[in-house]
Design a protein around this motif. Structure first.
Motif, PDB file in Angstrom:
ATOM      1  N   ASN A  25      29.755  43.477  29.547  1.00 14.70           N
ATOM      2  CA  ASN A  25      28.638  43.148  28.652  1.00 14.70           C
ATOM      3  C   ASN A  25      28.706  43.936  27.350  1.00 14.70           C
ATOM      4  O   ASN A  25      27.705  44.425  26.825  1.00 14.70           O
ATOM      5  N   GLY A  26      29.927  44.076  26.837  1.00 18.49           N
ATOM      6  CA  GLY A  26      30.140  44.724  25.549  1.00 18.49           C
ATOM      7  C   GLY A  26      30.278  46.226  25.575  1.00 18.49           C
ATOM      8  O   GLY A  26      30.564  46.840  24.546  1.00 18.49           O
ATOM      9  N   GLU A  27      30.090  46.852  26.739  1.00 19.34           N
ATOM     10  CA  GLU A  27      30.198  48.302  26.853  1.00 19.34           C
ATOM     11  C   GLU A  27      31.513  48.675  27.538  1.00 19.34           C
ATOM     12  O   GLU A  27      31.883  48.092  28.555  1.00 19.34           O
ATOM     13  N   ARG A  28      32.194  49.679  26.986  1.00 17.37           N
ATOM     14  CA  ARG A  28      33.491  50.091  27.536  1.00 17.37           C
ATOM     15  C   ARG A  28      33.325  50.618  28.961  1.00 17.37           C
ATOM     16  O   ARG A  28      32.349  51.327  29.270  1.00 17.37           O
ATOM     17  N   VAL A  29      34.240  50.245  29.836  1.00 21.97           N
ATOM     18  CA  VAL A  29      34.195  50.713  31.223  1.00 21.97           C
ATOM     19  C   VAL A  29      35.518  51.369  31.586  1.00 21.97           C
ATOM     20  O   VAL A  29      36.567  51.084  31.002  1.00 21.97           O
ATOM     21  N   ARG A  30      35.442  52.272  32.578  1.00 25.99           N
ATOM     22  CA  ARG A  30      36.612  52.965  33.100  1.00 25.99           C
ATOM     23  C   ARG A  30      36.522  53.012  34.616  1.00 25.99           C
ATOM     24  O   ARG A  30      35.443  52.964  35.193  1.00 25.99           O
ATOM     25  N   VAL A  31      37.689  53.123  35.245  1.00 26.58           N
ATOM     26  CA  VAL A  31      37.709  53.260  36.694  1.00 26.58           C
ATOM     27  C   VAL A  31      37.037  54.565  37.102  1.00 26.58           C
ATOM     28  O   VAL A  31      36.923  55.512  36.319  1.00 26.58           O
ATOM     29  N   ARG A  32      36.628  54.614  38.327  1.00 32.29           N
ATOM     30  CA  ARG A  32      36.011  55.795  38.899  1.00 32.29           C
ATOM     31  C   ARG A  32      37.082  56.864  39.151  1.00 32.29           C
ATOM     32  O   ARG A  32      38.217  56.548  39.504  1.00 32.29           O
ATOM     33  N   ALA A  33      36.725  58.118  38.970  1.00 29.35           N
ATOM     34  CA  ALA A  33      37.653  59.203  39.304  1.00 29.35           C
ATOM     35  C   ALA A  33      38.011  59.119  40.782  1.00 29.35           C
ATOM     36  O   ALA A  33      37.154  58.855  41.628  1.00 29.35           O
ATOM     37  N   ALA A  34      39.273  59.328  41.099  1.00 26.46           N
ATOM     38  CA  ALA A  34      39.750  59.120  42.468  1.00 26.46           C
ATOM     39  C   ALA A  34      39.149  60.133  43.432  1.00 26.46           C
ATOM     40  O   ALA A  34      39.249  61.343  43.220  1.00 26.46           O
ATOM     41  N   PRO A  35      38.549  59.665  44.519  1.00 27.04           N
ATOM     42  CA  PRO A  35      38.097  60.565  45.576  1.00 27.04           C
ATOM     43  C   PRO A  35      39.260  60.832  46.528  1.00 27.04           C
ATOM     44  O   PRO A  35      40.312  60.186  46.440  1.00 27.04           O
ATOM     45  N   PRO A  36      39.098  61.754  47.482  1.00 32.13           N
ATOM     46  CA  PRO A  36      40.073  61.813  48.577  1.00 32.13           C
ATOM     47  C   PRO A  36      40.151  60.443  49.245  1.00 32.13           C
ATOM     48  O   PRO A  36      39.151  59.721  49.332  1.00 32.13           O
ATOM     49  N   PHE A  37      41.323  60.082  49.725  1.00 30.35           N
ATOM     50  CA  PHE A  37      41.519  58.729  50.222  1.00 30.35           C
ATOM     51  C   PHE A  37      40.528  58.383  51.324  1.00 30.35           C
ATOM     52  O   PHE A  37      40.030  57.249  51.392  1.00 30.35           O
ATOM     53  N   GLU A  38      40.203  59.335  52.168  1.00 30.00           N
ATOM     54  CA  GLU A  38      39.285  59.050  53.270  1.00 30.00           C
ATOM     55  C   GLU A  38      37.857  58.793  52.786  1.00 30.00           C
ATOM     56  O   GLU A  38      37.006  58.341  53.557  1.00 30.00           O
ATOM     57  N   GLN A  39      37.588  59.044  51.496  1.00 31.29           N
ATOM     58  CA  GLN A  39      36.280  58.750  50.921  1.00 31.29           C
ATOM     59  C   GLN A  39      36.313  57.546  49.979  1.00 31.29           C
ATOM     60  O   GLN A  39      35.337  57.265  49.283  1.00 31.29           O
ATOM     61  N   ALA A  40      37.412  56.812  49.976  1.00 30.09           N
ATOM     62  CA  ALA A  40      37.563  55.683  49.064  1.00 30.09           C
ATOM     63  C   ALA A  40      36.862  54.440  49.611  1.00 30.09           C
ATOM     64  O   ALA A  40      36.957  54.127  50.798  1.00 30.09           O
ATOM     65  N   LEU A  41      36.168  53.731  48.732  1.00 24.84           N
ATOM     66  CA  LEU A  41      35.554  52.452  49.063  1.00 24.84           C
ATOM     67  C   LEU A  41      36.505  51.357  48.593  1.00 24.84           C
ATOM     68  O   LEU A  41      36.820  51.259  47.396  1.00 24.84           O
ATOM     69  N   ILE A  42      36.952  50.534  49.515  1.00 23.61           N
ATOM     70  CA  ILE A  42      38.010  49.568  49.250  1.00 23.61           C
ATOM     71  C   ILE A  42      37.474  48.148  49.417  1.00 23.61           C
ATOM     72  O   ILE A  42      36.770  47.842  50.379  1.00 23.61           O
ATOM     73  N   GLY A  43      37.844  47.276  48.507  1.00 26.79           N
ATOM     74  CA  GLY A  43      37.520  45.864  48.615  1.00 26.79           C
ATOM     75  C   GLY A  43      38.723  45.070  49.078  1.00 26.79           C
ATOM     76  O   GLY A  43      39.872  45.470  48.869  1.00 26.79           O
ATOM     77  N   THR A  44      38.477  43.939  49.706  1.00 29.04           N
ATOM     78  CA  THR A  44      39.565  43.052  50.113  1.00 29.04           C
ATOM     79  C   THR A  44      39.030  41.633  50.222  1.00 29.04           C
ATOM     80  O   THR A  44      37.851  41.358  49.974  1.00 29.04           O
ATOM     81  N   GLY A  45      39.914  40.718  50.583  1.00 29.51           N
ATOM     82  CA  GLY A  45      39.539  39.329  50.810  1.00 29.51           C
ATOM     83  C   GLY A  45      40.434  38.739  51.867  1.00 29.51           C
ATOM     84  O   GLY A  45      41.452  39.337  52.246  1.00 29.51           O
ATOM     85  N   PHE A  46      40.063  37.576  52.356  1.00 36.09           N
ATOM     86  CA  PHE A  46      40.795  36.942  53.438  1.00 36.09           C
ATOM     87  C   PHE A  46      41.191  35.519  53.061  1.00 36.09           C
ATOM     88  O   PHE A  46      40.486  34.838  52.318  1.00 36.09           O
TER      89      PHE A  46
END
Length: 266
Positions: free
Chosen positions: A140-161
């Motif tokens: 919506n016109g505002e610059r975005v950046r990825v989230r700073a990486a957490p430890p892998f065991e705290q990562a929220l992951i998306g997927t699809g089937f």
């Protein structure tokens, strides 16, 4: 590519996506049904998929008549300008069919085979993400950046089937093995939105097997321009075998685990 051409392609992509999004949001019939199926009886096409693709391709032909087009619902023209549009009129058709809000219109422009502009509009979320190659990613016109990486065991992951039973069974085995190793796994139903959610820091990573060019072209560019790493199998590009997008620090571990789990094959 000149700045003028970049801006022209972006303007065209945004207007086409906005027009299609408005049609889909405001024109959805109460009795919407399945018009056709693709890979299986549960992989559906609605009359609104077809109408939205007709709207987009007609608009592109009017504004950029020499360009090629590749659309999910069958649009295919070669063009002579070196520019090709890659169009998914509804990414998340099953969500749309059921009245769920997580669906989007995805439009990318390629020049000489490289994605240079990407627009993903999610009308029910009132959000549009866009990116131009080398110019950053925007929500919506505002610059975005990825989230700073957490430890892998705290990562929220998306997927699809996928919609083929054999492939879904293999994907379930990957989820079964990966789920205990991360914070959680989300399945939203629109690859384009998932890739944008990585860009906006709403997901730490995303992976999926079986994506087509129209599923990933715009969203992958947006994720990369927001600072994500993207790819497929180690050393490879995102493709139909496997697409991975994640913040640096999550990407490497996620890709390695997916390779070990055989997420790239059924």
């Amino acid at each position: 590519m000149s700045h003028q051409l970049e801006q022209e392609l972006l303007t065209v992509a945004r207007e086409a996506a906005d027009r299609a999004g408005a049609l889909l949001r405001d024109g959805r019939p109460a009795d919407l049904g399945v018009a056709a199926t693709k890979t299986s009886p549960i992989d559906v096409v609605t009359e609104m998929d077809l109408a939205a693709e007709r709207l987009i391709t007609g608009f592109l032909a009017e504004r950029r008549p020499d360009d090629g087009v590749l659309g999910e619902e069958g649009a295919s023209t070669v063009g002579s300008s070196g520019v090709r549009w890659v169009v998914d009129p509804i990414d998340g058709t099953v969500n749309y069919l059921y009245g769920l809000p997580s669906w989007s219109v995805s439009i990318a422009a390629e020049r000489d085979g490289e994605t240079v502009v990407g627009v993903v509009t999610a009308p029910m979320r009132r959000e549009t993400c866009h990116a131009v190659l080398g110019g950053g990613a925007y929500l919506n016109g505002e610059r975005v950046r990825v989230r700073a990486a957490p430890p892998f065991e705290q990562a929220l992951i998306g997927t699809g089937f996928a919609y083929l039973a054999e492939r879904r069974a293999a994907q379930a085995e990957v989820v079964k093995a990966l789920l205990p190793r991360v914070r959680d796994i989300r399945r939203g139903g629109s690859a384009a939105i998932d890739l944008c959610d990585v860009a906006c820091g709403r997901l730490d990573g995303y992976y999926e097997r079986g994506l087509n060019p129209w599923d990933l072209a715009a969203g992958e560019l947006i994720a990369r321009e927001a600072g994500a790493l993207t790819g497929g199998r180690p050393g490879g590009r995102a493709d139909g075998d496997l697409t991975v997008a994640a913040a640096p620090g999550v990407f490497e571990e996620l890709q390695r685990r997916l390779e070990d789990l055989g997420a790239w094959h059924d």
